[in-house]
Design a protein around this motif. Structure first.
Motif, PDB file in Angstrom:
ATOM      1  N   MET A   1      18.772  43.697  52.808  1.00  0.00           N
ATOM      2  CA  MET A   1      19.217  42.330  52.473  1.00  0.00           C
ATOM      3  C   MET A   1      19.868  42.314  51.085  1.00  0.00           C
ATOM      4  N   ASN A   2      19.253  43.004  50.141  1.00  0.00           N
ATOM      5  CA  ASN A   2      19.802  43.036  48.798  1.00  0.00           C
ATOM      6  C   ASN A   2      21.167  43.688  48.788  1.00  0.00           C
ATOM      7  N   SER A   3      21.354  44.734  49.606  1.00  0.00           N
ATOM      8  CA  SER A   3      22.641  45.406  49.709  1.00  0.00           C
ATOM      9  C   SER A   3      23.699  44.462  50.244  1.00  0.00           C
ATOM     10  N   LYS A   4      23.346  43.657  51.230  1.00  0.00           N
ATOM     11  CA  LYS A   4      24.294  42.702  51.801  1.00  0.00           C
ATOM     12  C   LYS A   4      24.691  41.644  50.766  1.00  0.00           C
ATOM     13  N   VAL A   5      23.729  41.178  50.009  1.00  0.00           N
ATOM     14  CA  VAL A   5      24.004  40.182  48.967  1.00  0.00           C
ATOM     15  C   VAL A   5      24.953  40.755  47.936  1.00  0.00           C
ATOM     16  N   LEU A   6      24.703  41.993  47.525  1.00  0.00           N
ATOM     17  CA  LEU A   6      25.550  42.641  46.524  1.00  0.00           C
ATOM     18  C   LEU A   6      26.973  42.814  47.044  1.00  0.00           C
ATOM     19  N   ARG A   7      27.123  43.254  48.286  1.00  0.00           N
ATOM     20  CA  ARG A   7      28.454  43.464  48.845  1.00  0.00           C
ATOM     21  C   ARG A   7      29.221  42.149  48.930  1.00  0.00           C
ATOM     22  N   PHE A   8      28.532  41.074  49.305  1.00  0.00           N
ATOM     23  CA  PHE A   8      29.174  39.760  49.347  1.00  0.00           C
ATOM     24  C   PHE A   8      29.538  39.293  47.940  1.00  0.00           C
ATOM     25  N   ALA A   9      28.638  39.527  46.990  1.00  0.00           N
ATOM     26  CA  ALA A   9      28.890  39.123  45.595  1.00  0.00           C
ATOM     27  C   ALA A   9      30.096  39.856  45.031  1.00  0.00           C
ATOM     28  N   ASN A  10      30.258  41.143  45.377  1.00  0.00           N
ATOM     29  CA  ASN A  10      31.415  41.901  44.903  1.00  0.00           C
ATOM     30  C   ASN A  10      32.722  41.307  45.406  1.00  0.00           C
ATOM     31  N   VAL A  11      32.752  40.935  46.691  1.00  0.00           N
ATOM     32  CA  VAL A  11      33.961  40.328  47.269  1.00  0.00           C
ATOM     33  C   VAL A  11      34.244  38.979  46.613  1.00  0.00           C
ATOM     34  N   ALA A  12      33.203  38.150  46.490  1.00  0.00           N
ATOM     35  CA  ALA A  12      33.380  36.827  45.886  1.00  0.00           C
ATOM     36  C   ALA A  12      33.824  36.944  44.432  1.00  0.00           C
ATOM     37  N   ALA A  13      33.291  37.921  43.721  1.00  0.00           N
ATOM     38  CA  ALA A  13      33.606  38.087  42.304  1.00  0.00           C
ATOM     39  C   ALA A  13      35.071  38.445  42.092  1.00  0.00           C
ATOM     40  N   ILE A  14      35.605  39.368  42.897  1.00  0.00           N
ATOM     41  CA  ILE A  14      36.998  39.770  42.688  1.00  0.00           C
ATOM     42  C   ILE A  14      37.950  38.667  43.126  1.00  0.00           C
ATOM     43  N   ILE A  15      37.590  37.920  44.167  1.00  0.00           N
ATOM     44  CA  ILE A  15      38.432  36.791  44.585  1.00  0.00           C
ATOM     45  C   ILE A  15      38.497  35.750  43.468  1.00  0.00           C
ATOM     46  N   ALA A  16      37.342  35.409  42.911  1.00  0.00           N
ATOM     47  CA  ALA A  16      37.301  34.420  41.833  1.00  0.00           C
ATOM     48  C   ALA A  16      38.087  34.899  40.616  1.00  0.00           C
ATOM     49  N   THR A  17      37.975  36.172  40.291  1.00  0.00           N
ATOM     50  CA  THR A  17      38.680  36.721  39.130  1.00  0.00           C
ATOM     51  C   THR A  17      40.192  36.669  39.315  1.00  0.00           C
ATOM     52  N   ILE A  18      40.650  37.053  40.490  1.00  0.00           N
ATOM     53  CA  ILE A  18      42.089  37.036  40.761  1.00  0.00           C
ATOM     54  C   ILE A  18      42.629  35.612  40.738  1.00  0.00           C
ATOM     55  N   VAL A  19      41.896  34.679  41.310  1.00  0.00           N
ATOM     56  CA  VAL A  19      42.327  33.274  41.333  1.00  0.00           C
ATOM     57  C   VAL A  19      42.414  32.721  39.912  1.00  0.00           C
ATOM     58  N   ILE A  20      41.392  32.986  39.097  1.00  0.00           N
ATOM     59  CA  ILE A  20      41.383  32.475  37.723  1.00  0.00           C
ATOM     60  C   ILE A  20      42.532  33.066  36.922  1.00  0.00           C
ATOM     61  N   ASN A  21      42.780  34.367  37.072  1.00  0.00           N
ATOM     62  CA  ASN A  21      43.874  35.004  36.352  1.00  0.00           C
ATOM     63  C   ASN A  21      45.227  34.482  36.810  1.00  0.00           C
ATOM     64  N   ALA A  22      45.354  34.192  38.096  1.00  0.00           N
ATOM     65  CA  ALA A  22      46.616  33.636  38.606  1.00  0.00           C
ATOM     66  C   ALA A  22      46.839  32.232  38.064  1.00  0.00           C
ATOM     67  N   LEU A  23      45.793  31.396  38.100  1.00  0.00           N
ATOM     68  CA  LEU A  23      45.919  30.022  37.621  1.00  0.00           C
ATOM     69  C   LEU A  23      46.175  29.968  36.115  1.00  0.00           C
ATOM     70  N   ALA A  24      45.739  31.016  35.397  1.00  0.00           N
ATOM     71  CA  ALA A  24      45.939  31.052  33.945  1.00  0.00           C
ATOM     72  C   ALA A  24      47.405  30.907  33.594  1.00  0.00           C
ATOM     73  N   ASN A  25      48.276  31.442  34.451  1.00  0.00           N
ATOM     74  CA  ASN A  25      49.711  31.362  34.175  1.00  0.00           C
ATOM     75  C   ASN A  25      50.447  30.392  35.084  1.00  0.00           C
ATOM     76  N   ILE A  26      49.870  30.091  36.239  1.00  0.00           N
ATOM     77  CA  ILE A  26      50.517  29.132  37.143  1.00  0.00           C
ATOM     78  C   ILE A  26      50.369  27.711  36.613  1.00  0.00           C
ATOM     79  N   LEU A  27      49.171  27.370  36.141  1.00  0.00           N
ATOM     80  CA  LEU A  27      48.969  25.979  35.677  1.00  0.00           C
ATOM     81  C   LEU A  27      49.811  25.635  34.441  1.00  0.00           C
ATOM     82  N   PRO A  28      49.794  26.336  33.311  1.00  0.00           N
ATOM     83  CA  PRO A  28      48.792  27.329  32.889  1.00  0.00           C
ATOM     84  C   PRO A  28      47.569  26.656  32.289  1.00  0.00           C
ATOM     85  N   ILE A  29      46.486  27.409  32.132  1.00  0.00           N
ATOM     86  CA  ILE A  29      45.262  26.870  31.549  1.00  0.00           C
ATOM     87  C   ILE A  29      45.516  26.453  30.099  1.00  0.00           C
ATOM     88  N   ASN A  30      45.092  25.247  29.761  1.00  0.00           N
ATOM     89  CA  ASN A  30      45.275  24.665  28.420  1.00  0.00           C
ATOM     90  C   ASN A  30      46.750  24.594  28.026  1.00  0.00           C
TER      91      ASN A  30
END
Length: 257
Positions: free
Chosen positions: A1-30
């Motif tokens: 179960m812990n392995s499954k949680v970690l694998r899901f967290a890894n996918v969610a983490a990279i998706i969130a990182t890519i989205v935030i970095n993209a929005l940093a210049n698309i919006l841009p932030i601030n």
């Protein structure tokens, strides 16, 4: 179960990182572009704009890792187990850095980028223990992406530190900006030599080569920096050649001698 949680967290983490970095210049932030903030500081340890395209390669590699580690067949992969939660931590530091940078919180940025660097060093160290036994898929989808990421984080941490010091009012005295940049380039070559001797890591050194050529291009108006960057790039190219030779089987090395 812990392995499954970690694998899901890894996918969610990279998706969130890519989205935030993209929005940093698309919006841009601030209302500020990431590169524009960097260009507002007249520091010398900064490469030409095209060099930052390496982020595309980094995120492609990390996305490939996230998909690969999520496959059922990789549930018991020792390399993935070695990484543990450090990848999620690195994504957290990366994303937090974007907000600190765009809101001009420069002292905080150095804390966060060091956190990112430490996370990647921990991943690299953990992977080193299983590097020799890595399959072809593991080499390309786990080891290489993190070598590239660590190489760029090394360059980015040095650049970030120079900007933070400049923002704090330090101008390098008694040495000039150019002399300090030469010193930083020498440190970069020393790191590349260390990695070559310990790991024969071509990907890590390739990133430094890419960055130093970019510094030579960007700083062409400053001959000392440009020439030092060229020499540093040549030195790293030679280290890459050495790593390639050391990676060859013993029989082939003897034949080349």
């Amino acid at each position: 179960m812990n392995s499954k949680v970690l694998r899901f967290a890894n996918v969610a983490a990279i998706i969130a990182t890519i989205v935030i970095n993209a929005l940093a210049n698309i919006l841009p932030i601030n209302g500020l572009d990431t590169g524009t903030i960097s260009d507002s500081f007249p520091v010398r340890f900064v490469p030409a704009g095209y060099v930052f395209s390496i982020w595309g390669l980094i995120y492609l590699g990390l996305s490939a890792f996230a998909v690969y580690q999520a496959l059922p067949k990789q549930a018991n992969n020792p390399a993935i187990a070695k990484i543990g939660w450090w990848f999620v931590a690195s994504c957290g530091f990366n994303s937090a850095w974007i907000f600190a940078w765009h809101y001009l919180q420069f002292p905080l940025t150095i804390v966060l980028i060091i956190g990112l660097l430490v996370s990647l060093i921990m991943i690299y160290r953990q992977l080193s223990s299983v590097r020799a036994e890595a399959s072809t898929a593991d080499r390309w989808l786990i080891h290489t992406p993190f070598s590239i990421y660590l190489g760029w984080a090394t360059v980015a941490t040095i650049a970030n530190a120079t900007i933070v010091l400049y923002d704090a009012g330090w101008r390098g005295g008694p040495l000039s900006d150019s002399v300090w940049t030469v010193i930083l380039l020498v440190i970069g070559v020393c790191l590349a030599a260390f990695i070559t001797l310990r790991q024969r890591d071509i990907a890590y050194n390739g990133v430094l080569l890419w960055a130093f050529i970019g510094i030579a291009v960007k700083q062409a108006a400053f001959p000392l920096v440009m020439n030092a960057a060229i020499v540093a790039a040549v030195a790293i190219a030679l280290l890459i050649g050495l790593a390639l030779i050391r990676s060859l089987p013993t029989q082939r090395r003897k034949a080349m001698a």
